[in-house]
Design a protein around this motif. Structure first.
Motif, PDB file in Angstrom:
ATOM      1  N   UNK A   1       0.853  -1.183   0.000  1.00 58.16           N
ATOM      2  CA  UNK A   1       0.000   0.000   0.000  1.00 58.16           C
ATOM      3  C   UNK A   1       0.895   1.242   0.000  1.00 58.16           C
ATOM      4  N   UNK A   2       0.627   2.154  -0.919  1.00 64.89           N
ATOM      5  CA  UNK A   2       1.387   3.395  -1.062  1.00 64.89           C
ATOM      6  C   UNK A   2       0.468   4.538  -0.660  1.00 64.89           C
ATOM      7  N   UNK A   3       0.929   5.404   0.235  1.00 63.29           N
ATOM      8  CA  UNK A   3       0.092   6.494   0.752  1.00 63.29           C
ATOM      9  C   UNK A   3       0.586   7.839   0.235  1.00 63.29           C
ATOM     10  N   UNK A   4      -0.321   8.568  -0.405  1.00 65.34           N
ATOM     11  CA  UNK A   4      -0.017   9.908  -0.894  1.00 65.34           C
ATOM     12  C   UNK A   4      -0.835  10.892  -0.069  1.00 65.34           C
ATOM     13  N   UNK A   5      -0.153  11.731   0.687  1.00 69.08           N
ATOM     14  CA  UNK A   5      -0.826  12.766   1.463  1.00 69.08           C
ATOM     15  C   UNK A   5      -1.147  13.952   0.573  1.00 69.08           C
ATOM     16  N   UNK A   6      -2.352  14.481   0.697  1.00 70.90           N
ATOM     17  CA  UNK A   6      -2.809  15.585  -0.151  1.00 70.90           C
ATOM     18  C   UNK A   6      -3.209  16.782   0.703  1.00 70.90           C
ATOM     19  N   UNK A   7      -2.740  17.958   0.273  1.00 69.59           N
ATOM     20  CA  UNK A   7      -3.179  19.172   0.938  1.00 69.59           C
ATOM     21  C   UNK A   7      -3.204  20.308  -0.064  1.00 69.59           C
ATOM     22  N   UNK A   8      -3.902  21.354   0.313  1.00 72.68           N
ATOM     23  CA  UNK A   8      -4.012  22.531  -0.534  1.00 72.68           C
ATOM     24  C   UNK A   8      -4.363  23.728   0.330  1.00 72.68           C
ATOM     25  N   UNK A   9      -4.123  24.891  -0.228  1.00 78.64           N
ATOM     26  CA  UNK A   9      -4.587  26.141   0.374  1.00 78.64           C
ATOM     27  C   UNK A   9      -4.139  26.301   1.828  1.00 78.64           C
ATOM     28  N   UNK A  10      -2.845  26.138   2.055  1.00 78.37           N
ATOM     29  CA  UNK A  10      -2.309  26.400   3.390  1.00 78.37           C
ATOM     30  C   UNK A  10      -2.269  27.895   3.670  1.00 78.37           C
ATOM     31  N   UNK A  11      -2.156  28.711   2.643  1.00 74.70           N
ATOM     32  CA  UNK A  11      -2.148  30.172   2.788  1.00 74.70           C
ATOM     33  C   UNK A  11      -1.219  30.628   3.910  1.00 74.70           C
ATOM     34  N   UNK A  12      -0.017  30.044   3.947  1.00 72.92           N
ATOM     35  CA  UNK A  12       0.994  30.453   4.913  1.00 72.92           C
ATOM     36  C   UNK A  12       0.869  29.817   6.284  1.00 72.92           C
ATOM     37  N   UNK A  13      -0.117  28.956   6.486  1.00 77.43           N
ATOM     38  CA  UNK A  13      -0.327  28.309   7.786  1.00 77.43           C
ATOM     39  C   UNK A  13      -0.288  26.797   7.624  1.00 77.43           C
ATOM     40  N   UNK A  14       0.792  26.192   8.105  1.00 73.24           N
ATOM     41  CA  UNK A  14       0.881  24.733   8.111  1.00 73.24           C
ATOM     42  C   UNK A  14       0.614  24.266   9.534  1.00 73.24           C
ATOM     43  N   UNK A  15      -0.593  23.823   9.756  1.00 74.03           N
ATOM     44  CA  UNK A  15      -1.047  23.445  11.096  1.00 74.03           C
ATOM     45  C   UNK A  15      -0.337  22.178  11.586  1.00 74.03           C
ATOM     46  N   UNK A  16      -0.085  22.084  12.884  1.00 69.82           N
ATOM     47  CA  UNK A  16       0.487  20.852  13.447  1.00 69.82           C
ATOM     48  C   UNK A  16      -0.377  19.629  13.140  1.00 69.82           C
ATOM     49  N   UNK A  17      -1.694  19.817  13.093  1.00 67.22           N
ATOM     50  CA  UNK A  17      -2.603  18.710  12.790  1.00 67.22           C
ATOM     51  C   UNK A  17      -2.387  18.201  11.365  1.00 67.22           C
ATOM     52  N   UNK A  18      -2.080  19.108  10.443  1.00 72.47           N
ATOM     53  CA  UNK A  18      -1.802  18.703   9.066  1.00 72.47           C
ATOM     54  C   UNK A  18      -0.492  17.930   8.996  1.00 72.47           C
ATOM     55  N   UNK A  19       0.526  18.417   9.682  1.00 75.03           N
ATOM     56  CA  UNK A  19       1.810  17.707   9.710  1.00 75.03           C
ATOM     57  C   UNK A  19       1.644  16.309  10.304  1.00 75.03           C
ATOM     58  N   UNK A  20       0.885  16.207  11.374  1.00 77.89           N
ATOM     59  CA  UNK A  20       0.665  14.897  12.004  1.00 77.89           C
ATOM     60  C   UNK A  20      -0.061  13.954  11.043  1.00 77.89           C
ATOM     61  N   UNK A  21      -1.049  14.469  10.325  1.00 77.16           N
ATOM     62  CA  UNK A  21      -1.785  13.647   9.372  1.00 77.16           C
ATOM     63  C   UNK A  21      -0.878  13.161   8.241  1.00 77.16           C
ATOM     64  N   UNK A  22       0.025  14.001   7.791  1.00 79.23           N
ATOM     65  CA  UNK A  22       0.896  13.667   6.654  1.00 79.23           C
ATOM     66  C   UNK A  22       2.031  12.716   7.009  1.00 79.23           C
ATOM     67  N   UNK A  23       2.390  12.651   8.284  1.00 81.28           N
ATOM     68  CA  UNK A  23       3.465  11.733   8.683  1.00 81.28           C
ATOM     69  C   UNK A  23       3.093  10.307   8.283  1.00 81.28           C
ATOM     70  N   UNK A  24       4.064   9.585   7.746  1.00 76.62           N
ATOM     71  CA  UNK A  24       3.809   8.231   7.282  1.00 76.62           C
ATOM     72  C   UNK A  24       3.434   8.176   5.812  1.00 76.62           C
ATOM     73  N   UNK A  25       3.312   9.350   5.160  1.00 74.58           N
ATOM     74  CA  UNK A  25       3.038   9.373   3.721  1.00 74.58           C
ATOM     75  C   UNK A  25       4.289   8.938   2.966  1.00 74.58           C
ATOM     76  N   UNK A  26       4.087   8.257   1.863  1.00 73.52           N
ATOM     77  CA  UNK A  26       5.194   7.899   0.986  1.00 73.52           C
ATOM     78  C   UNK A  26       5.503   9.029   0.012  1.00 73.52           C
ATOM     79  N   UNK A  27       4.536   9.908  -0.204  1.00 81.52           N
ATOM     80  CA  UNK A  27       4.681  11.059  -1.078  1.00 81.52           C
ATOM     81  C   UNK A  27       3.650  12.083  -0.626  1.00 81.52           C
TER      82      UNK A  27
END
Length: 151
Positions: A1-27
């Motif tokens: 299983x390959x995991x691709x984390x997707x995000x958009x429209x951070x508008x200068x704010x990268x929330x800790x919750x987003x970073x936590x969600x993306x951890x473990x992504x392969x891309x």
């Protein structure tokens, strides 16, 4: 299983919750309106990164980003752009998934055999829209998508 984390429209704010969600992504894929080059560095520290320029991305750092790209990731051919209204290629020509942003509205749809994903916005809250990100899970060339509300 390959995991691709997707995000958009951070508008200068990268929330800790987003970073936590993306951890473990392969891309990781960022579909534009990044608004701060340091966000790209933080994401690239987690996993290989594909990013496109959004309408609010300006300056020399943003000019280096493409407005649209087609990339093969984890056995999946993705088209990434900020605003789906600017989609100029026929996704049925070998593209299995299209990742967009801009509307801040999370959405997953399958049309004509192509998976369309807008992860929504994980930056500053806009109106009553959720703060969200998404993931693509790729198994044997088949992808499924999931939206995750973050706060």
């Amino acid at each position: 299983m390959f995991r691709i984390g997707l995000l958009s429209d951070t508008h200068g704010l990268l929330r800790p919750e987003a970073l936590a969600f993306l951890r473990g992504s392969d891309h990781i894929v960022h579909a534009g309106d990044i608004c701060d080059a340091s966000i790209l560095d933080q994401l690239a520290a987690i996993a290989p990164l594909t990013a496109v320029r959004g309408n609010n991305d300006v300056g020399p750092w943003a000019e280096r980003l493409p407005e649209t790209c087609v990339v093969d990731v984890g056995g999946l051919r993705l088209c990434v752009l900020h605003d789906i209204a600017q989609l100029r290629l026929d996704p049925a020509d070998g593209v299995q998934a299209v990742v967009t942003g801009h509307s801040h509205k999370p959405r997953i749809a399958r049309e004509g055999g192509v998976l369309y994903v807008n992860p929504g916005s994980c930056g500053p809250r806009r109106f009553t829209l959720p703060v969200a990100a998404a993931e693509l899970l790729v198994d044997g060339g088949e992808a499924t998508a999931r939206i995750q509300e973050l706060v």
